[in-house]
Each structure stands twice: as structure tokens, then as C-alpha cells.
Design a protein around this motif. Structure first.
Motif, short mmCIF file in Angstrom:
data_model
loop_
_atom_site.label_atom_id
_atom_site.label_comp_id
_atom_site.label_asym_id
_atom_site.label_seq_id
_atom_site.Cartn_x
_atom_site.Cartn_y
_atom_site.Cartn_z
N GLY A 294 -0.21 28.49 12.61
CA GLY A 294 -0.58 29.11 11.35
C GLY A 294 0.59 29.65 10.55
N VAL A 295 1.80 29.16 10.85
CA VAL A 295 3.00 29.59 10.12
C VAL A 295 3.28 28.57 9.01
CG1 VAL A 295 5.46 30.11 10.26
CG2 VAL A 295 3.95 30.74 12.15
N PRO A 296 3.14 28.94 7.75
CA PRO A 296 3.42 27.98 6.68
C PRO A 296 4.87 27.51 6.70
CG PRO A 296 2.24 29.90 5.83
CD PRO A 296 2.67 30.23 7.23
N VAL A 297 5.07 26.23 6.42
CA VAL A 297 6.41 25.66 6.34
C VAL A 297 6.65 25.18 4.92
CG1 VAL A 297 7.91 23.79 7.12
CG2 VAL A 297 6.42 24.95 8.76
N ALA A 298 7.78 25.56 4.36
CA ALA A 298 8.20 25.06 3.06
C ALA A 298 9.57 24.42 3.21
CB ALA A 298 8.26 26.19 2.03
N VAL A 299 9.77 23.29 2.58
CA VAL A 299 11.09 22.67 2.54
C VAL A 299 11.75 23.10 1.23
CG1 VAL A 299 12.40 20.52 2.46
CG2 VAL A 299 10.39 20.71 3.95
N SER B 239 1.80 33.65 18.66
CA SER B 239 0.35 33.52 18.84
C SER B 239 -0.24 32.61 17.77
CB SER B 239 -0.32 34.89 18.75
OG SER B 239 -1.72 34.74 18.67
N PRO B 240 -1.12 31.68 18.18
CA PRO B 240 -1.79 30.85 17.17
C PRO B 240 -2.78 31.64 16.33
CG PRO B 240 -2.66 30.41 19.35
CD PRO B 240 -1.47 31.30 19.55
N LEU B 241 -3.05 32.88 16.72
CA LEU B 241 -3.95 33.74 15.95
C LEU B 241 -3.16 34.85 15.28
CD1 LEU B 241 -7.00 34.04 18.39
CD2 LEU B 241 -6.72 32.56 16.41
N SER B 242 -2.00 34.47 14.73
CA SER B 242 -1.20 35.43 13.97
C SER B 242 -1.91 35.75 12.67
CB SER B 242 0.18 34.83 13.68
OG SER B 242 0.06 33.81 12.72
N PRO B 243 -1.50 36.84 11.97
CA PRO B 243 -2.12 37.18 10.68
C PRO B 243 -2.00 36.07 9.64
CG PRO B 243 -0.85 39.02 11.53
CD PRO B 243 -0.53 37.85 12.41
N LEU B 244 -1.08 35.13 9.86
CA LEU B 244 -0.91 34.05 8.89
C LEU B 244 -1.84 32.89 9.16
CD1 LEU B 244 2.96 33.97 8.76
CD2 LEU B 244 1.43 34.81 7.00
N SER B 245 -2.54 32.90 10.30
CA SER B 245 -3.38 31.79 10.67
C SER B 245 -4.74 31.87 9.99
CB SER B 245 -3.58 31.77 12.20
OG SER B 245 -4.54 30.82 12.57
#
Length: 237
Positions: free
Chosen positions: A111-116, A227-233
Motif C-alpha cells: 500500500g505504499v504509492p510509488v512515483a517515478v 505492514s501491508p495494513l499501513s495507513p497508506l493501504s
């Protein structure tokens, strides 16, 4: 360096990746020296007087930067178009960076957004990501501003554009880059900087980075503990 660890930076907020280096070697099959030489030849055809250092420049982005600082906007656009076309061809021959793919997939899984965020053209970046089945895992691409090389990193503009589009504060983001311009751009924007020292001599040069890694595997490993259940997920809360 700041004394922070990868664990302090990875998974806290969006992960920003420079393209050429952390994701792939874009000019591996179509060398940067060749592209730079072609841009110089284009300028010669246009009758542009160039200093000796530009004539022997091996970095096509440096040629574009010089044109933007010295020549007309019309000529800058002409060189920009030529460079975009060369980068698109180069993207088809680019060699993936070891563990770059794992970083992107690992971040997405948690759930971590990735930007290039890159000084290369967005078209070339998108072409590479699509060809390597990675486009769906990348939230945002911020490429080189068209015919405006002054906005290339180390200008913080691309990083600020990314964090605004992601809707987060710069301080929650970390930019992974393999050049001093990446580190400078990240800090100027208020983001953390992870220096990817893909050559040994860069380790000592990256003292301004918050963290230095010598392999993208280190970032992939750090993400495995997020954690896959981070606040960003999307699944969280």
C-alpha cells in the motif's frame, strides 16, 4: 548523513524513484554518449556555435540544459523533440536495475504509492514500465518538463509536483536517486533522500543523503518489513 535508517524512511509515505539508475539503465543499449553526439550534430546542422566542452559532452541531458540556457526556445524545443525520440528508442533497449522491479512490486503490495520522478521524458518512462509490466504498479510519473530544462533536478519542481499530485506533505516522502542532483532536489523540496550508490565512488559523494544504499535489494528488504495494513493501504481503516 542524518542518522536515519531505511526503516525510518521506507513505508512512512510514498516512495519516489528516479528512473535512470533505480529502475533501469535507460541508455544501456543506446548509449548516452551516442545520443549526446547526435544532439551536438543537430546543433551543428542548425549552425549553432558551441564551446568545446559542449561539443564533447557525453550526457544528453547536459546538452539540453546548455541549449535551454543559451539558445532560443524554438531551438530548445527542437532539441527536446530529438531527445524525447532518442529516449523512447533507448527505453526499448533499457536494462532493468537488479531489484528495481522488486522495490516497485513490494511497495505496491504494502500500500505504499510509488512515483517515478525523473529528468527523462515521461513518454520513455511510460514505455519502459508498460513493456516490463510495471505501469499498473506505479501511481504517478513526473518526467522532464517539456522544453524547460531549468526545471530538471536539482530544481525541486519535479519532486514538489509529485508530492502535490499524491496529496501528501514532502516530509512523508523519500526520493531514491543515484545522483547528487536527486539528493539536492529532494532536500530542497523538503523530502528525504536515499542515495543509490550504484558505483563505489558514489558512497563518499553522497554524504548529504539521509541514507545510502549500494543495492536496490536493501530497499526491497526494508519494504518486506512494512505492514501491508499501513495507513497508506486501501485496506486499512
Amino acid at each position: 548523513m542524518s542518522g536515519l535508517t531505511l526503516s525510518d524512511l521506507v513505508g512512512v509515505g510514498p516512495l519516489l524513484l528516479d528512473f535512470d539508475g533505480p529502475v533501469c539503465s535507460i541508455f544501456a543499449g543506446y548509449p548516452a554518449t551516442r545520443v549526446a553526439g547526435e544532439l551536438v550534430e543537430l546543433l551543428e546542422v542548425k549552425g549553432v556555435a558551441m564551446p568545446p566542452d559542449v561539443r564533447v559532452e557525453v550526457d544528453p541531458l547536459a546538452v539540453l540544459r546548455w541549449v535551454g540556457e543559451t539558445c532560443s526556445h524554438d531551438l530548445t524545443r527542437t532539441v527536446e523533440e530529438a531527445l524525447c525520440a532518442a529516449e523512447l528508442q533507448a527505453a526499448r533497449l533499457a536494462v532493468p536495475t537488479p531489484f528495481g522491479r522488486e522495490v516497485i512490486l513490494g511497495a505496491h503490495a504494502r500500500g505504499v504509492p510509488v512515483a517515478v520522478v525523473s529528468n527523462n521524458s515521461a513518454t520513455a518512462i511510460e514505455a519502459y514500465l508498460t513493456a516490463h509490466d510495471l505501469a499498473v504498479y506505479v501511481t504517478l510519473i513526473v518526467g522532464r518538463a517539456y522544453a524547460d530544462p531549468r526545471r530538471m533536478k536539482p530544481n525541486p519542481g519535479p519532486v514538489l509536483d509529485a508530492v502535490r499530485a499524491l496529496g501528501v506533505a514532502p516530509g512523508r516522502c523519500a526520493l531514491v536517486g543515484d545522483s547528487l542532483s536527486d539528493i539536492q532536489a529532494a532536500h530542497a523540496a523538503g523530502a528525504a533522500a536515499i542515495g543509490y550508490a550504484n558505483r563505489a565512488e558514489k558512497i563518499d559523494a553522497f554524504t548529504a543523503a539521509d541514507v545510502v544504499v549500494t543495492s536496490m535489494a536493501e530497499i526491497a528488504d526494508a519494504l518486506s518489513w512494512v505492514s501491508p495494513l499501513s495507513p497508506l493501504s486501501p485496506e486499512a481503516g
